[in-house]
Each structure stands twice: as structure tokens, then as C-alpha cells.
Design a protein around this motif. Sequence first.
Motif, PDB file in Angstrom:
ATOM      1  N   LEU A 474       0.826  -1.206   0.000  1.00  0.00           N
ATOM      2  CA  LEU A 474       0.000   0.000   0.000  1.00  0.00           C
ATOM      3  C   LEU A 474       0.862   1.259   0.000  1.00  0.00           C
ATOM      4  O   LEU A 474       0.538   2.256  -0.671  1.00  0.00           O
ATOM      5  CB  LEU A 474      -0.928   0.002   1.216  1.00  0.00           C
ATOM      6  CG  LEU A 474      -2.015  -1.080   1.249  1.00  0.00           C
ATOM      7  CD1 LEU A 474      -2.764  -1.043   2.575  1.00  0.00           C
ATOM      8  CD2 LEU A 474      -2.990  -0.901   0.081  1.00  0.00           C
ATOM      9  N   GLY A 475       1.964   1.231   0.737  1.00  0.00           N
ATOM     10  CA  GLY A 475       2.887   2.357   0.736  1.00  0.00           C
ATOM     11  C   GLY A 475       3.494   2.604  -0.626  1.00  0.00           C
ATOM     12  O   GLY A 475       3.696   3.755  -1.042  1.00  0.00           O
ATOM     13  N   LEU A 476       3.791   1.534  -1.347  1.00  0.00           N
ATOM     14  CA  LEU A 476       4.334   1.646  -2.704  1.00  0.00           C
ATOM     15  C   LEU A 476       3.365   2.392  -3.617  1.00  0.00           C
ATOM     16  O   LEU A 476       3.766   3.266  -4.404  1.00  0.00           O
ATOM     17  CB  LEU A 476       4.603   0.241  -3.253  1.00  0.00           C
ATOM     18  CG  LEU A 476       5.160   0.135  -4.666  1.00  0.00           C
ATOM     19  CD1 LEU A 476       6.566   0.699  -4.735  1.00  0.00           C
ATOM     20  CD2 LEU A 476       5.148  -1.322  -5.132  1.00  0.00           C
ATOM     21  N   ILE A 477       2.083   2.085  -3.493  1.00  0.00           N
ATOM     22  CA  ILE A 477       1.061   2.760  -4.302  1.00  0.00           C
ATOM     23  C   ILE A 477       0.974   4.249  -3.944  1.00  0.00           C
ATOM     24  O   ILE A 477       0.911   5.113  -4.818  1.00  0.00           O
ATOM     25  CB  ILE A 477      -0.307   2.071  -4.113  1.00  0.00           C
ATOM     26  CG1 ILE A 477      -0.251   0.628  -4.649  1.00  0.00           C
ATOM     27  CG2 ILE A 477      -1.415   2.861  -4.800  1.00  0.00           C
ATOM     28  CD1 ILE A 477      -1.469  -0.213  -4.292  1.00  0.00           C
ATOM     29  N   ALA A 478       0.979   4.552  -2.639  1.00  0.00           N
ATOM     30  CA  ALA A 478       0.898   5.952  -2.209  1.00  0.00           C
ATOM     31  C   ALA A 478       2.077   6.759  -2.735  1.00  0.00           C
ATOM     32  O   ALA A 478       1.921   7.896  -3.207  1.00  0.00           O
ATOM     33  CB  ALA A 478       0.831   6.030  -0.687  1.00  0.00           C
ATOM     34  N   ASN A 479       3.269   6.189  -2.668  1.00  0.00           N
ATOM     35  CA  ASN A 479       4.464   6.889  -3.144  1.00  0.00           C
ATOM     36  C   ASN A 479       4.385   7.191  -4.636  1.00  0.00           C
ATOM     37  O   ASN A 479       4.871   8.229  -5.102  1.00  0.00           O
ATOM     38  CB  ASN A 479       5.706   6.050  -2.838  1.00  0.00           C
ATOM     39  CG  ASN A 479       6.997   6.783  -3.103  1.00  0.00           C
ATOM     40  OD1 ASN A 479       7.235   7.869  -2.574  1.00  0.00           O
ATOM     41  ND2 ASN A 479       7.854   6.218  -3.941  1.00  0.00           N
ATOM     42  N   ALA A 480       3.769   6.288  -5.402  1.00  0.00           N
ATOM     43  CA  ALA A 480       3.666   6.480  -6.850  1.00  0.00           C
ATOM     44  C   ALA A 480       2.833   7.694  -7.214  1.00  0.00           C
ATOM     45  O   ALA A 480       3.008   8.285  -8.295  1.00  0.00           O
ATOM     46  CB  ALA A 480       3.072   5.223  -7.491  1.00  0.00           C
ATOM     47  N   PHE A 481       1.920   8.084  -6.329  1.00  0.00           N
ATOM     48  CA  PHE A 481       1.028   9.211  -6.633  1.00  0.00           C
ATOM     49  C   PHE A 481       1.580  10.567  -6.189  1.00  0.00           C
ATOM     50  O   PHE A 481       0.936  11.594  -6.422  1.00  0.00           O
ATOM     51  CB  PHE A 481      -0.340   8.983  -5.987  1.00  0.00           C
ATOM     52  CG  PHE A 481      -1.210   8.016  -6.729  1.00  0.00           C
ATOM     53  CD1 PHE A 481      -1.886   8.403  -7.876  1.00  0.00           C
ATOM     54  CD2 PHE A 481      -1.347   6.703  -6.298  1.00  0.00           C
ATOM     55  CE1 PHE A 481      -2.691   7.514  -8.572  1.00  0.00           C
ATOM     56  CE2 PHE A 481      -2.139   5.796  -6.979  1.00  0.00           C
ATOM     57  CZ  PHE A 481      -2.813   6.201  -8.133  1.00  0.00           C
ATOM     58  N   VAL A 482       2.751  10.605  -5.542  1.00  0.00           N
ATOM     59  CA  VAL A 482       3.334  11.890  -5.115  1.00  0.00           C
ATOM     60  C   VAL A 482       3.826  12.653  -6.341  1.00  0.00           C
ATOM     61  O   VAL A 482       4.618  12.125  -7.132  1.00  0.00           O
ATOM     62  CB  VAL A 482       4.489  11.678  -4.119  1.00  0.00           C
ATOM     63  CG1 VAL A 482       5.135  13.013  -3.756  1.00  0.00           C
ATOM     64  CG2 VAL A 482       3.985  10.978  -2.857  1.00  0.00           C
ATOM     65  N   ARG A 483       3.362  13.875  -6.493  1.00  0.00           N
ATOM     66  CA  ARG A 483       3.723  14.728  -7.618  1.00  0.00           C
ATOM     67  C   ARG A 483       4.129  16.103  -7.100  1.00  0.00           C
ATOM     68  O   ARG A 483       3.790  16.476  -5.971  1.00  0.00           O
ATOM     69  CB  ARG A 483       2.543  14.896  -8.590  1.00  0.00           C
ATOM     70  CG  ARG A 483       2.063  13.608  -9.250  1.00  0.00           C
ATOM     71  CD  ARG A 483       3.017  13.145 -10.343  1.00  0.00           C
ATOM     72  NE  ARG A 483       2.452  12.055 -11.120  1.00  0.00           N
ATOM     73  CZ  ARG A 483       2.515  10.770 -10.779  1.00  0.00           C
ATOM     74  NH1 ARG A 483       3.147  10.428  -9.655  1.00  0.00           N
ATOM     75  NH2 ARG A 483       1.968   9.833 -11.532  1.00  0.00           N
ATOM     76  N   PRO A 484       4.836  16.904  -7.912  1.00  0.00           N
ATOM     77  CA  PRO A 484       5.153  18.284  -7.500  1.00  0.00           C
ATOM     78  C   PRO A 484       3.871  19.094  -7.292  1.00  0.00           C
ATOM     79  O   PRO A 484       2.836  18.835  -7.923  1.00  0.00           O
ATOM     80  CB  PRO A 484       5.964  18.825  -8.683  1.00  0.00           C
ATOM     81  CG  PRO A 484       6.499  17.621  -9.378  1.00  0.00           C
ATOM     82  CD  PRO A 484       5.458  16.564  -9.210  1.00  0.00           C
TER      83      PRO A 484
END
Length: 552
Positions: A474-484
Motif C-alpha cells: 500500500l505504501g508503494l502505491i501511495a508513493n507512486a502518486f506523489v507529484r510536484p
Amino acid sequence: MTAADTSSGGIPAGAGLLDRERIIAKPGFNRWLVPPAALAIHLCIGMAYGFSVFWLPLSKSLGITASTACPDLTLVSALFTTTCDWRVADLGWIYTLFFVLLGSSAAMWGGWLERVGPRKAGVVSACCWCGGIIIAAFGVISHQLWIMWIGAGVVGGIGLGLGYISPVSTLIKWFPDRRGMATGMAIMGFGGGAMIGAPLANLLMNSFRTDTSVGVWQTFLVMAAIYFVFMIGGAFGYRIPPAGWRPEGWTPPAAKSTMITTKHVHLRDAHKTKQFWLIWAVLCLNVSAGIGVIGMASPMLQEIFAGSLIGLPDIGFAQLNAGQKASIATIAAGFAGLLSLFNIGGRFFWASLSDKIGRKNTYYTFFILGIVLYAAAPTLADIGNKALFVLAFGIILSMYGGGFATIPAYLADIFGTQFVGAIHGRLLTAWATAGIVGPVVVNYIREAQIAAGVAPGPALYTGTMYILACMLALGLIANAFVRPLSDKWFMSDDEVAAFQARSAAVNAGPTGSFGIGTGGLDVKAALAWAVVGIPLLWGVWVTLKATLALFG
């Protein structure tokens, strides 16, 4: 008063000994004196990770050689009983309270710390952390678990929060040229505290143990006194740079990544962005997966490998006698210390590496590798391969620590540096949440397995490892959505200038080094590093010696 005036020694009239104005660095100051001051505090409060060495002795504080168990004991009755020994799960709530209060106090008082400076926060942290341990000692003497919860868990937890965030923004300001490395130095000591504290606690408990005492309350009092001396010394070693300070000859480089902003988001707006909550989830899930294992490191190793730790592979944990259990407890304390060694090394290694590969890619590494290792752990336990099992958890704990060290730089990349200390404090509510989720998953699944008749051994923790691997996914998915962030969230140049003008009179001066260069290893710096380095080396030596016993 200008920045130059202040750096020449001008201190505003009425500034107290603990006030921020009192600790503005003067010309000739060496910035490398600040990291050991931070380490002096973090190595002490980092013993929170090593408290698992107390659980098994405290679970026999009445019976001494064996636990005085009460079948009908509940969590509520455990708080007030004077005739029943506590269960490990009941004691584990102290560990949960540590990190709930750490995250909550960091969020509540992060803004206050930015105003008053790290020295005052460090002194308050010392009083709370050491005072909480002393209160807990009285809880052991009176056999009242609720006193231990309030003392170590609540009062001590507040000290953890203030001590933890006290150096973060300070070191980021001192090392703008090495932001990731700076945050690694700022909090790597927290990961290494158990490496010193766990074997020290075991040594003290063995010294104080008698036929009528397991030696825990005496150990609490001695360690509180030692920690107070070191933490006060660290607090008074803090200095902050003059406003506008830059290392000699250094200029801010042009941004090479869209993930690193040169602008600033106001504290009032940071939590309104989805990026804040995505990074919150990234931290929470990474911490949840690691924190429960740390809290049960000592009992887990003893129950999984039991007699094989002392050359008796056919003897399970329940069949060990008191002397054998004491022997494997010493080895397990070494395991906790070894994990601490990986924890502290990971904080510096991964945070420094993030300067090269970026914060987002660093977290991708944490999650993908962590999933593989957690999923493999039950197999390693079943086949009895101690070396690979310990190595797997060492790597996991290095990434757990690396996650903490990288997160302030991740926040600075996304939100800017103006409010990074306070934003970091608010983000640590993720740690507070993880402090509940992680230990509860590990402790209560363990209790449920025992209640179902599962004997101490690898099967006691198999399901837990798979659940922790799912958390990392789940953490992997959350990290993928971090954008500037979009431009609408950033403060205007005029707003930044106005804020800096209001925050302190010293901000009105020019930029430059003000007679403070990049620093180096002079005599004072060498002595300061020796004060924290010698205990660290002792912890490493004890840890490596215990590791040899573990694999002997």
C-alpha cells in the motif's frame, strides 16, 4: 539589529539562557559541532526502540523466576493489579504510547519549537524523557502498570517528540549543500539509541537482579540519570546560523529535478495538499511495518530460535530452564542492538543516497525490497537459518530508519524549507498512528496465536509477516502518486520576505558566510564527536560480540 551585528556577538537585552537569540552562531563557529549535539539527545531518546529488553523481565516482576499468571486478567485489570504479573502485550502499550505521544507532541509543538529554538526544546525534552523513566521506576516498585504508562509512555513520549524534531530544521539550515546527509545526521542517533541502551540495560539488570527483584526499577533510575547529563549537554551545544547564512563559496544550484522546489509552502496550507497526505501515508505504512518488529525484537528472536541460540536446536522455548532463558535473553539483547546498528547506518546511508537518486526513488526501493524480505522471513524462520533471518531484518530495519531520515528532505523538496520543521512535526502524526497499528498487529496476533494453542516458534509470527508485506504494498502505491505541487500553493516572494521580517529582527541583513565557513574537524569538533562516538563504538563492539554469540 542586522544579521552581521548578531553574528558579531550582539544578544538582545533580556534574552534568557534558553532563548533562541542566545544561540545564534558567532564568527568562527564550526557547523560540525551541531551534529554531535543532536546525536547526544537522539542517542538517549532512541532507547525507546530498545525497551523490548524490559518486557520479559517485567513479565516476571512478581514471580521473579517465572511469571505469576492470572487466567482472567484483562487489559483494564492489568493496569491496577498488584498480585498478577503483566503480560508482554500489556507492557507493549508503553511502546505504543511512546510513538503516539511522539507524533502528537511533535505536531502540537513543532511551531513552538521553530519560534523558541532547539535549545529550549532540548531542555524540555530531557526533563520529560528522563522524568518519565523515573516515574516508570516508581510504577515498577509499586507494581502499578498505569503509573508506568503515564510515566514512560505519556511524559516520556512528549520528551521523545520534542527531542526528535529539535535538530531537524536546524541541521537543514546548517547544511543546505548536503540536505539529505544533514537529515540523516539529525536523526540517525535515534536509530542507534537501542544499540547502546539495550546492552547497557541488560548489564544493569543483571547487576541489580536479586532473589526479590528483577532489577528493572534500579536500571530505570541509573539510565535516567545518565541520559539527563547527555541530553542537557546536547541542548546547550545547539547553535543556529544567522539569517541568510550560506557556507563559504556555496551558491544554491539550479534545480535539476521537478521534484525539488525552490519556493515555500506556508504551514497553514501544507496539510491542505494531497501531497502532504500521500507522504503521510508513505511514512505511516513504512513505519507500521517496521515498528512492531522492533518493539518485539527480543522476544521474537527468543521464541523463534529458542535453544538453537545456545547450541541446543532440539529444545523449544517452553522447555528452556531459567538459566538458559537468561543466556538467550542476553543474545536477544544483542539482536536488538544489531537491528539498532542497521537502523542507525540506514538513516545515514539511505538519506545520503537520496541526494543522488531522489527521495521518491529511495522510497520505491524501501517498499519493493521490503515486500520481498517480509514475505521471505517465515521461510527463513522455518528452515532455522539464523544468519539470513537476521540479515533480512537488518536490511528491513535499515530501510525503516532510512525512511525517517529521508522524510524531512522529501518534505523540503516538495514544500520548501521555510516551514519544514513544523511541517515535519505535523507529519509525525503518521508515526503516532503507526505506533498503534504496528505493535497491535504484532502483539495481539501473537496473543491470539498463543490463545489458539500455537507454541512459541516460527508459526507464532508467520501471518504477521505477510500482513506487514501487504502494508508495504500500500505504501508503494501511495508513493507512486506523489507529484510536484502546483504554483497556487506556494507563498509569493513578497509574502516570504514579509514573514522573514516578522519572524526575527536579525533577518533584515544580507546573505553570506558571516565569518562562518564550512567547518572541519578542529579540536573542539573532535572532542564533541568523541563524547558521542565513544558510547557508539562501545555499542557497536557489544553488538558485534553478541552477533558472534548469535552465530557461534
